[in-house]
Write a protein that holds these residues in place. Sequence first.
Motif, PDB file in Angstrom:
ATOM      1  N   THR A   1      12.578   9.658   4.735  1.00 23.36           N
ATOM      2  CA  THR A   1      12.270   8.344   5.317  1.00 23.36           C
ATOM      3  C   THR A   1      13.555   7.532   5.474  1.00 23.36           C
ATOM      4  N   ALA A   2      14.492   7.692   4.533  1.00 25.27           N
ATOM      5  CA  ALA A   2      15.767   6.975   4.647  1.00 25.27           C
ATOM      6  C   ALA A   2      16.540   7.456   5.871  1.00 25.27           C
TER       7      ALA A   2
ATOM      8  N   VAL B   1      11.207   0.217   9.195  1.00 26.00           N
ATOM      9  CA  VAL B   1      10.495   0.577   7.953  1.00 26.00           C
ATOM     10  C   VAL B   1       9.008   0.750   8.226  1.00 26.00           C
ATOM     11  N   SER B   2       8.439  -0.143   9.008  1.00 25.10           N
ATOM     12  CA  SER B   2       6.995  -0.042   9.267  1.00 25.10           C
ATOM     13  C   SER B   2       6.679   1.265   9.991  1.00 25.10           C
ATOM     14  N   LEU B   3       7.551   1.709  10.869  1.00 21.98           N
ATOM     15  CA  LEU B   3       7.315   2.957  11.606  1.00 21.98           C
ATOM     16  C   LEU B   3       7.657   4.197  10.779  1.00 21.98           C
ATOM     17  N   PHE B   4       8.831   4.178  10.131  1.00 18.44           N
ATOM     18  CA  PHE B   4       9.380   5.428   9.577  1.00 18.44           C
ATOM     19  C   PHE B   4       9.745   5.373   8.086  1.00 18.44           C
ATOM     20  N   GLY B   5       9.601   4.225   7.448  1.00 20.65           N
ATOM     21  CA  GLY B   5      10.133   4.070   6.098  1.00 20.65           C
ATOM     22  C   GLY B   5       9.144   4.443   5.003  1.00 20.65           C
ATOM     23  N   ASP B   6       9.434   3.938   3.825  1.00 24.44           N
ATOM     24  CA  ASP B   6       8.504   4.070   2.703  1.00 24.44           C
ATOM     25  C   ASP B   6       8.445   2.717   1.995  1.00 24.44           C
ATOM     26  N   PRO B   7       7.388   2.478   1.178  1.00 23.39           N
ATOM     27  CA  PRO B   7       7.197   1.129   0.618  1.00 23.39           C
ATOM     28  C   PRO B   7       8.231   0.718  -0.433  1.00 23.39           C
ATOM     29  N   MET B   8       9.062   1.673  -0.877  1.00 19.42           N
ATOM     30  CA  MET B   8      10.149   1.291  -1.778  1.00 19.42           C
ATOM     31  C   MET B   8      11.143   0.382  -1.063  1.00 19.42           C
ATOM     32  N   MET B   9      11.372   0.686   0.206  1.00 14.33           N
ATOM     33  CA  MET B   9      12.484   0.043   0.940  1.00 14.33           C
ATOM     34  C   MET B   9      12.374  -1.473   1.053  1.00 14.33           C
ATOM     35  N   PRO B  10      11.255  -2.014   1.564  1.00 13.84           N
ATOM     36  CA  PRO B  10      11.196  -3.482   1.675  1.00 13.84           C
ATOM     37  C   PRO B  10      11.197  -4.150   0.307  1.00 13.84           C
ATOM     38  N   ALA B  11      10.632  -3.482  -0.702  1.00 10.66           N
ATOM     39  CA  ALA B  11      10.615  -4.044  -2.058  1.00 10.66           C
ATOM     40  C   ALA B  11      12.038  -4.092  -2.616  1.00 10.66           C
ATOM     41  N   PHE B  12      12.733  -2.992  -2.509  1.00  9.96           N
ATOM     42  CA  PHE B  12      14.106  -2.893  -3.029  1.00  9.96           C
ATOM     43  C   PHE B  12      15.006  -3.898  -2.301  1.00  9.96           C
ATOM     44  N   ALA B  13      14.925  -3.895  -0.970  1.00  6.33           N
ATOM     45  CA  ALA B  13      15.785  -4.782  -0.182  1.00  6.33           C
ATOM     46  C   ALA B  13      15.462  -6.253  -0.474  1.00  6.33           C
ATOM     47  N   GLY B  14      14.184  -6.563  -0.640  1.00  7.37           N
ATOM     48  CA  GLY B  14      13.797  -7.943  -0.950  1.00  7.37           C
ATOM     49  C   GLY B  14      14.344  -8.388  -2.298  1.00  7.37           C
ATOM     50  N   LEU B  15      14.272  -7.517  -3.291  1.00 10.08           N
ATOM     51  CA  LEU B  15      14.822  -7.850  -4.616  1.00 10.08           C
ATOM     52  C   LEU B  15      16.309  -8.152  -4.507  1.00 10.08           C
ATOM     53  N   VAL B  16      17.037  -7.292  -3.795  1.00 11.59           N
ATOM     54  CA  VAL B  16      18.479  -7.512  -3.631  1.00 11.59           C
ATOM     55  C   VAL B  16      18.708  -8.826  -2.894  1.00 11.59           C
ATOM     56  N   SER B  17      17.972  -9.026  -1.829  1.00 13.24           N
ATOM     57  CA  SER B  17      18.145 -10.224  -1.007  1.00 13.24           C
ATOM     58  C   SER B  17      17.965 -11.505  -1.828  1.00 13.24           C
ATOM     59  N   GLY B  18      16.930 -11.521  -2.671  1.00 14.78           N
ATOM     60  CA  GLY B  18      16.673 -12.714  -3.483  1.00 14.78           C
ATOM     61  C   GLY B  18      17.687 -12.896  -4.599  1.00 14.78           C
ATOM     62  N   ALA B  19      18.086 -11.808  -5.225  1.00 14.41           N
ATOM     63  CA  ALA B  19      18.969 -11.903  -6.393  1.00 14.41           C
ATOM     64  C   ALA B  19      20.423 -12.106  -6.000  1.00 14.41           C
TER      65      ALA B  19
ATOM     66  N   ARG C   1       0.846  -1.197   0.000  1.00 12.05           N
ATOM     67  CA  ARG C   1       0.000   0.000   0.000  1.00 12.05           C
ATOM     68  C   ARG C   1       0.884   1.251   0.000  1.00 12.05           C
ATOM     69  N   PRO C   2       0.314   2.394  -0.420  1.00 12.82           N
ATOM     70  CA  PRO C   2       1.090   3.637  -0.387  1.00 12.82           C
ATOM     71  C   PRO C   2       1.570   3.939   1.038  1.00 12.82           C
ATOM     72  N   GLY C   3       2.674   4.653   1.146  1.00 16.52           N
ATOM     73  CA  GLY C   3       3.223   4.975   2.461  1.00 16.52           C
ATOM     74  C   GLY C   3       2.546   6.180   3.099  1.00 16.52           C
ATOM     75  N   LYS C   4       2.531   6.193   4.421  1.00 18.16           N
ATOM     76  CA  LYS C   4       1.930   7.320   5.153  1.00 18.16           C
ATOM     77  C   LYS C   4       3.021   8.292   5.604  1.00 18.16           C
ATOM     78  N   ASP C   5       2.575   9.414   6.139  1.00 24.32           N
ATOM     79  CA  ASP C   5       3.483  10.449   6.634  1.00 24.32           C
ATOM     80  C   ASP C   5       4.328   9.882   7.766  1.00 24.32           C
ATOM     81  N   VAL C   6       5.630  10.043   7.651  1.00 23.55           N
ATOM     82  CA  VAL C   6       6.558   9.492   8.650  1.00 23.55           C
ATOM     83  C   VAL C   6       6.236  10.005  10.061  1.00 23.55           C
ATOM     84  N   ARG C   7       5.678  11.203  10.153  1.00 27.47           N
ATOM     85  CA  ARG C   7       5.370  11.773  11.470  1.00 27.47           C
ATOM     86  C   ARG C   7       4.278  10.999  12.194  1.00 27.47           C
ATOM     87  N   SER C   8       3.531  10.167  11.420  1.00 33.02           N
ATOM     88  CA  SER C   8       2.494   9.328  12.048  1.00 33.02           C
ATOM     89  C   SER C   8       3.119   8.193  12.860  1.00 33.02           C
ATOM     90  N   GLY C   9       4.389   7.873  12.575  1.00 31.56           N
ATOM     91  CA  GLY C   9       5.031   6.727  13.233  1.00 31.56           C
ATOM     92  C   GLY C   9       4.396   5.407  12.820  1.00 31.56           C
TER      93      GLY C   9
END
Lengths: 367, 367
Positions: free
Chosen positions: A170-171, A224-242, A123-131
């Motif tokens: 977010t990074a 990531v769940s608290l402060f990140g954005d949805p790019m991060m787990p996707a990007f990291a997962g791709l690297v992890s698998g490849a 899902r789209p990411g929310k405002d980092v200030r929401s935690g």
Amino acid sequence: MKNNYDVIFALNKNEGKKFLADIEGKEPAFLCVIATTETAKIPGISAAGKNPEFTDYTPPADVELLLYGKCRCISGVPVTPEGIPTPALITMTALKMGDIPAFIVVGGAKIKPDSPIIDLGGRPGKDVRSGNSVEEPEEIFKKAELIGRNFAKISDYLIIGESVPGGTTTALAVMLATGINAEGKVSSSMQNNPRNLKTSIVNEAFKKTGVKFGDLKDDPLKAVSLFGDPMMPAFAGLVSGAAEKIKVLMAGGTQMGAILSILKTEKPETLNNIAIGTTRWIIEDENSDIKGIVNQFGEIPILAANLNFNGSLYQGLKAYEKGVVKEGVGAGGASIGAMLKSKGIINAQILLKEIEKNYKKLITGRL
Amino acid sequence: MKNNYDVIFALNKNEGKKFLADIEGKEPAFLCVIATTETAKIPGISAAGKNPEFTDYTPPADVELLLYGKCRCISGVPVTPEGIPTPALITMTALKMGDIPAFIVVGGAKIKPDSPIIDLGGRPGKDVRSGNSVEEPEEIFKKAELIGRNFAKISDYLIIGESVPGGTTTALAVMLATGINAEGKVSSSMQNNPRNLKTSIVNEAFKKTGVKFGDLKDDPLKAVSLFGDPMMPAFAGLVSGAAEKIKVLMAGGTQMGAILSILKTEKPETLNNIAIGTTRWIIEDENSDIKGIVNQFGEIPILAANLNFNGSLYQGLKAYEKGVVKEGVGAGGASIGAMLKSKGIINAQILLKEIEKNYKKLITGRL
């Protein structure tokens, strides 16, 4: 390595030379991970769009440009408030010249591109200030990992880029939460990096959640769940698998530090099979410090495409030399990929000529 | 071709041998296209699910089985009303043994799998009797074509399978509308092919739209929009994009005739770069005629995996020899792919042993 390339070895030169020798002449696939975060709409935080509300359209428009040579969900191309064009223009040119196939991976985005996408159900990411920024990052990570693993069976190596407006904020938050000294080190798409604003946003998010520097160093996906954005787990997962099997060129700037934070815990052995691929504008930036970030993860090489737009006919491209935009959509990594695949036939000068042609077509609307 | 394979040359033997020689020892990617159509819910039309309402879950469950070795959106595996397991069990085993990467392409489905997917933006299919079955097939075709073209840059060849309950009825309608003599020739997942029911459904759809045999021979995508299912434009687009450059094994039964109808008009030159890959149960079926369909498109080879489940320990697998299920989810093509990639080390007997192991695990729930 048999040929010379317009690539700067910005950090860990020996590892970088070895990495280039391994990918020289090989056939990569390019994956671009897109996401949106409401963080981008905080006034003054992102230049990846004419105005804050427009940032939702930047990632889909960027990848449409990669796949089709023009945007579909907007007219023209994404630009900064000053009219400086998206780095997707560089990426598109490099991929086309290098005949490198591109696939779009959606981590979670408010607007989907009018193109085929690899959807991870995020899902789209929310405002980092929401935690409370990213829903189910573990799920996104695992699905991306499966995709990465499958691409590794058919590609010589992967180049992975990203487009997520607001992504350096977010990074910064994820790196600080996982104990990476990133204060004052993240880059910006703006000439004047709004460092104080970023820090105060992150402080607000930390205060809200009670998290302090380094608290989540063993649980980066929680960060990531608290402060990140949805790019991060996707990007990291791709690297992890490849990177279990093949080399991966992580095509991005200082945001790559957040990805490294995830990998360091989730799949540390992959850190031996990667390099950061970025632009000269990032490594020469005086208002950020990618080397100081990447240094904290061991001997990971930083390679920078030695692009130079000083001689360009177009003000929109010359502006890159003044520190606007700098990187994004895997521009640096895609340029390196095109140069290495062509064994140096494609160089920085030839790339600039073709980027100029494409820029002219796009601004005159003559496609 | 250097080795012997458990593959039957069912049609156009010389072309078939040449095709196998070309793919021997090569590294394919497997793409599985899924879709749903309300047509599957017409009582008596499909056995791809315990009951008609359940057919929406069959495609996502099938591909979850391919990717994860077990289903996620349902417990157990998809079965016919008599409890005979999905052919995805064969495909999953073949892909795993052959270490062949699998990617899921969604043409348009009511239930999405809990897995990464390649999404083409298509919608689920409607009841063929509505005469308004598939929305925007041209868009789906074009997006799939781009994906096919990009996979062709990194794969030696493609194997493309499908899962769409009710798909032989929509295939019959599209073939008749495009002037292919398919009456009484399409297969069925049931032992007793409900031919008369299929014909009367197609007649109803033709009556509703005023279309007669062959009326749409120059506009197959129009036939898809009226009478098809969303698998068709996705599958045909993938072939169209990939077969410009590499070989494509179209892994399916009589439904492949509808895909050939699309290609014949949209990209006729690709017909020289493909083969049909299916199972022995399809080519030996007395209630359908795949050769009589494919014959109408020129010298396209039909290759059939010479699987034989007569000696199986399990009634659920033995039932395949009685003409239940027969094919689906690219079972025949994936088996051929695994045999050819392994240069014959994987054969029909070894496949059966491993299919039995996986079947046992799945029915006992010991994963």
